[in-house]
Every structure is written in C-alpha cells, then in structure tokens.
Scaffold this motif. Structure first.
Motif, PDB file in Angstrom:
ATOM      1  N   UNK A  59     -21.575 -41.899 -27.324  1.00  0.00           N
ATOM      2  CA  UNK A  59     -22.718 -41.838 -28.240  1.00  0.00           C
ATOM      3  C   UNK A  59     -23.596 -43.083 -28.236  1.00  0.00           C
ATOM      4  N   UNK A  60     -23.026 -44.258 -27.996  1.00  0.00           N
ATOM      5  CA  UNK A  60     -23.868 -45.463 -27.919  1.00  0.00           C
ATOM      6  C   UNK A  60     -24.754 -45.446 -26.682  1.00  0.00           C
ATOM      7  N   UNK A  61     -24.222 -44.940 -25.587  1.00  0.00           N
ATOM      8  CA  UNK A  61     -24.955 -44.922 -24.318  1.00  0.00           C
ATOM      9  C   UNK A  61     -25.887 -43.716 -24.179  1.00  0.00           C
ATOM     10  N   UNK A  62     -25.663 -42.681 -24.952  1.00  0.00           N
ATOM     11  CA  UNK A  62     -26.443 -41.452 -24.789  1.00  0.00           C
ATOM     12  C   UNK A  62     -27.950 -41.686 -24.878  1.00  0.00           C
ATOM     13  N   UNK A  63     -28.457 -42.456 -25.863  1.00  0.00           N
ATOM     14  CA  UNK A  63     -29.914 -42.689 -25.874  1.00  0.00           C
ATOM     15  C   UNK A  63     -30.401 -43.388 -24.599  1.00  0.00           C
ATOM     16  N   UNK A  64     -29.626 -44.338 -24.085  1.00  0.00           N
ATOM     17  CA  UNK A  64     -29.992 -45.018 -22.840  1.00  0.00           C
ATOM     18  C   UNK A  64     -30.018 -44.018 -21.688  1.00  0.00           C
TER      19      UNK A  64
END
Length: 178
Positions: A59-64
């Motif tokens: 979830x932290x990397x998903x926007x990236x």
C-alpha cells in the motif's frame, strides 16, 4: 511535411543526464513493505505465476507504482527505481519481489518461444546465428531494437564485470531527427 513530435516522451540523453526527475530511490519504509510482501508470498507458498496484486500487497508503494505506470504511458516512458533490498533477500526472493512489483505495473507476457516470463541476462553461449538466439543469453552486443511489449522492465542484481550496458532512446526524438 511531417510534424515534429512533442511532449514529455521527446527527450535526449543529455536531458536525462542533467535531471534526476526520472529516478526514484525507495524509502526505508517502502523497502520494509517490499520485504513483508515477499515474506507473505513465501509463507503462503504462492508461485509467482499464481500471484495477484492482493498477494503482493504494497500500500505504501501503490501510489508510486500507479504514477510509474502513468509516466511510462504519458510521460518520458522510462523510470529508474533504486534502493531495493538486494542485500537482505535471496535471488529467489528477489524474483518474487520483481514479479510482484511488475503485477502492479502491468500484465506479464512471454519474452520468447521458450515461454520465458523472467529471463536472466547471462552469457550461456547461445550461438548468434542459431535458431535459439536470444540477445540476453549471449555475449554479443545488441543493436537498438524494440521489445514486443508495452513496458519492459530490467532488474540488475549483479552488474557484469564487462559490458552489459543498456542504452535507451526516445522514439519521438529519433522521429524528429529523421
């Protein structure tokens, strides 16, 4: 008269050399999240070919990764991600990591008639004039070419002692030069 191609995908090498806008370095918490996602896949004994984005939850990397997909399609067409936890994950776990991240960016397609989805770039002596020639399995220098996919990802685990440089060009810049 042919119109000049414009937009963010029209760049020259010097544009990239003078900018780091196309480079992203993972933060410590993103590295930890990747390691957790790999651990989950390993614990659940999920084969890469059976993995889903839910299995490799980041979830932290998903926007990236969503932004990455957008930049590949609508922006300069390339991105360099640095800082993956290569020192703490085995080669097999790094394959899981690479596959899992790829699931968030696109759909995997086979690279060859051998049905390769992940291929090691390694000289295994494939003859340049043979029927099974694949550039990434020989020591030959590759000329500029286009891979048969919308997105091509490369993950460098161990740089070659000699050679192994990748060269990328903007097709819009080539169009404009011609």
């Amino acid at each position: 008269m042919i119109e000049e191609a414009t937009g963010p995908a029209n760049w020259l090498g010097e544009d990239l050399q003078n900018s780091d806008s196309w480079i992203y370095r993972l933060k410590d918490e993103e590295k930890a999240e990747v390691e957790q996602a790999v651990a989950h896949v390993v614990e659940q004994k999920i084969a890469p070919k059976d993995m889903t984005t839910d299995d490799f939850s980041v979830p932290l990397l998903t926007p990236l990764l969503n932004k990455l997909r957008e930049e590949l399609e609508e922006g300069p067409g390339l991105k360099l991600l640095r800082g993956f936890p290569t020192a703490t994950l085995s080669t097999d776990h790094l394959r899981i990591m690479y596959w899992g991240i790829g699931l968030h960016v696109g759909t995997a397609v086979s690279q060859s008639n051998r049905n390769d989805y992940l291929g090691d770039v390694r000289d295994i002596g494939t003859a340049h004039d043979g029927p099974n020639f694949r550039g990434y399995t020989s020591n030959g220098k590759l000329t500029y070419h286009v891979d048969a996919a919308d997105v091509t990802g490369l993950f460098c685990l161990r740089p070659a002692k000699k050679g192994g440089s990748s060269r990328i060009v903007s097709s819009l810049a080539v169009h404009n030069e011609i």
